[in-house]
Design a protein around this motif. Structure first.
Motif, PDB file in Angstrom:
ATOM      1  N   ARG A  33       8.152  36.295  39.751  1.00  0.00           N
ATOM      2  CA  ARG A  33       6.636  36.162  39.846  1.00  0.00           C
ATOM      3  C   ARG A  33       6.298  36.406  38.372  1.00  0.00           C
ATOM      4  N   LYS A  34       6.933  37.406  37.711  1.00  0.00           N
ATOM      5  CA  LYS A  34       6.580  37.749  36.225  1.00  0.00           C
ATOM      6  C   LYS A  34       6.974  36.547  35.471  1.00  0.00           C
ATOM      7  N   GLN A  35       7.968  35.769  35.705  1.00  0.00           N
ATOM      8  CA  GLN A  35       8.231  34.876  34.962  1.00  0.00           C
ATOM      9  C   GLN A  35       7.378  33.642  34.968  1.00  0.00           C
ATOM     10  N   LEU A  36       7.104  33.357  36.282  1.00  0.00           N
ATOM     11  CA  LEU A  36       5.912  32.263  36.522  1.00  0.00           C
ATOM     12  C   LEU A  36       4.528  32.654  35.744  1.00  0.00           C
ATOM     13  N   ALA A  37       4.112  33.942  35.787  1.00  0.00           N
ATOM     14  CA  ALA A  37       2.812  34.458  35.326  1.00  0.00           C
ATOM     15  C   ALA A  37       2.867  34.130  33.889  1.00  0.00           C
ATOM     16  N   GLU A  38       4.214  34.652  33.279  1.00  0.00           N
ATOM     17  CA  GLU A  38       4.356  34.469  31.625  1.00  0.00           C
ATOM     18  C   GLU A  38       4.207  33.099  31.256  1.00  0.00           C
ATOM     19  N   ALA A  39       4.819  31.992  32.021  1.00  0.00           N
ATOM     20  CA  ALA A  39       5.110  30.454  31.810  1.00  0.00           C
ATOM     21  C   ALA A  39       3.656  30.083  32.017  1.00  0.00           C
ATOM     22  N   THR A  40       2.716  30.485  32.971  1.00  0.00           N
ATOM     23  CA  THR A  40       1.524  29.893  33.114  1.00  0.00           C
ATOM     24  C   THR A  40       0.395  30.419  32.533  1.00  0.00           C
ATOM     25  N   HIS A  41       0.510  31.323  31.532  1.00  0.00           N
ATOM     26  CA  HIS A  41      -0.388  32.291  30.781  1.00  0.00           C
ATOM     27  C   HIS A  41      -1.517  32.811  31.791  1.00  0.00           C
ATOM     28  N   ALA A  42      -0.789  33.362  33.127  1.00  0.00           N
ATOM     29  CA  ALA A  42      -1.723  34.060  33.963  1.00  0.00           C
ATOM     30  C   ALA A  42      -1.015  35.297  34.113  1.00  0.00           C
ATOM     31  N   SER A  43      -2.077  36.268  34.880  1.00  0.00           N
ATOM     32  CA  SER A  43      -1.701  37.647  34.815  1.00  0.00           C
ATOM     33  C   SER A  43      -0.519  37.633  36.216  1.00  0.00           C
ATOM     34  N   LEU A  44       0.154  38.577  36.016  1.00  0.00           N
ATOM     35  CA  LEU A  44       1.143  38.819  37.252  1.00  0.00           C
ATOM     36  C   LEU A  44       0.276  39.091  38.599  1.00  0.00           C
TER      37      LEU A  44
END
Length: 266
Positions: free
Chosen positions: A40-51
């Motif tokens: 989830r953390k990687q997806l949040a960083e890649a999409t510029h969204a919060s965890l």
């Protein structure tokens, strides 16, 4: 003796697709680049969204993300065209229409189109892109419109190839119709440079200038019947024109079919 009753294992009920499940399964699936999927953390960083927001989506607490986050999710998760549309639908959103690239003669997909065109014999059949270029055609089309495949562009052939006036029985009417249809297409075309290139070439021909400067507009054909003259026998025959758009999302084209009618057998 009372027989033993064996209970079958309970089968979990199937559930309708949900945004939470779809994002979660696509995030964790293994790919060549990411054998273990994404956290989830990687997806949040890649999409510029919060965890926290990614967690809300996957827990079903954020049901209607906006188009910006949906586009980011589709890109990062590597969704194909169908999956991207599905993602938007799950979020109760409508994806912005994408303009697929036009099919070209050198594309691998063109070979499949060629097989389909030949299967439509003896009727005339061709694949055209939205810019009025002939991607491919069957032999019946090639005989009926001599030189068109080599020219590559319907409008340029109609006004610049002398054979067009020989085989198109009502040339003046068809030329006026085509000029009006091209004007309508030019208003919505994405490639403005291509429109200008075509107009520069055709602008050197008096008949096209005359019809273009009349500023008339046509959407489609008012009559599906098209009259042609056989270049070998000089007999006139009719075709009924039908057009269909391909549904393939990768490379778009239109299918032109001329169903043979009266006089075609002579």
């Amino acid at each position: 003796m009372e027989s033993l009753r064996v209970e079958s294992p309970r089968v979990e009920s199937l559930r309708a697709p949900s945004l939470a499940e779809f994002v979660r399964t696509r995030r964790t699936r293994s790919t060549g680049r990411r054998p273990g999927g994404l956290t989830r953390k990687q997806l949040a960083e890649a999409t510029h969204a919060s965890l926290g927001y990614i967690a809300k989506i996957e827990q079903g607490d954020a049901l209607n993300p906006g188009s910006a986050i949906l586009d980011s999710l589709a890109t990062v998760l590597g969704l194909d065209a169908a999956e991207r549309i599905h993602l938007y639908h799950l979020a109760r959103q409508r994806p912005a229409p994408r303009t697929p690239r036009p099919l070209r003669r050198e594309d691998p997909a063109a070979a499949t189109v060629r097989t389909m065109l030949e299967a439509l014999m003896p009727n005339l059949a061709a694949a055209l892109d939205d810019g009025w270029r002939v991607v491919d055609c069957n032999s019946a089309f090639d005989r009926a419109f001599p030189g068109l495949y080599e020219s590559g562009h319907v409008l340029q052939w109609l006004f610049t190839d002398p054979r067009a006036r020989m085989v198109v029985e009502e040339w003046e009417w068809e030329a006026r119709l085509m000029a009006g249809r091209f004007r309508a297409y030019a208003a919505r075309a994405q490639d403005r440079d291509d429109i200008e290139r075509v107009l520069r070439v055709l602008g050197e021909h008096a008949d096209f200038r005359r019809l273009w400067e009349d500023t008339h507009v046509h959407i489609g054909r008012p009559d599906s019947t098209f009259r042609l003259r056989n270049p070998e026998t000089a007999t006139i025959f009719e075709v009924t024109v039908q057009r269909y758009r391909s549904t393939a999302p990768e490379a778009s084209h239109q299918l032109f079919i001329g169903l043979l009618g009266r006089g075609a057998a002579t």
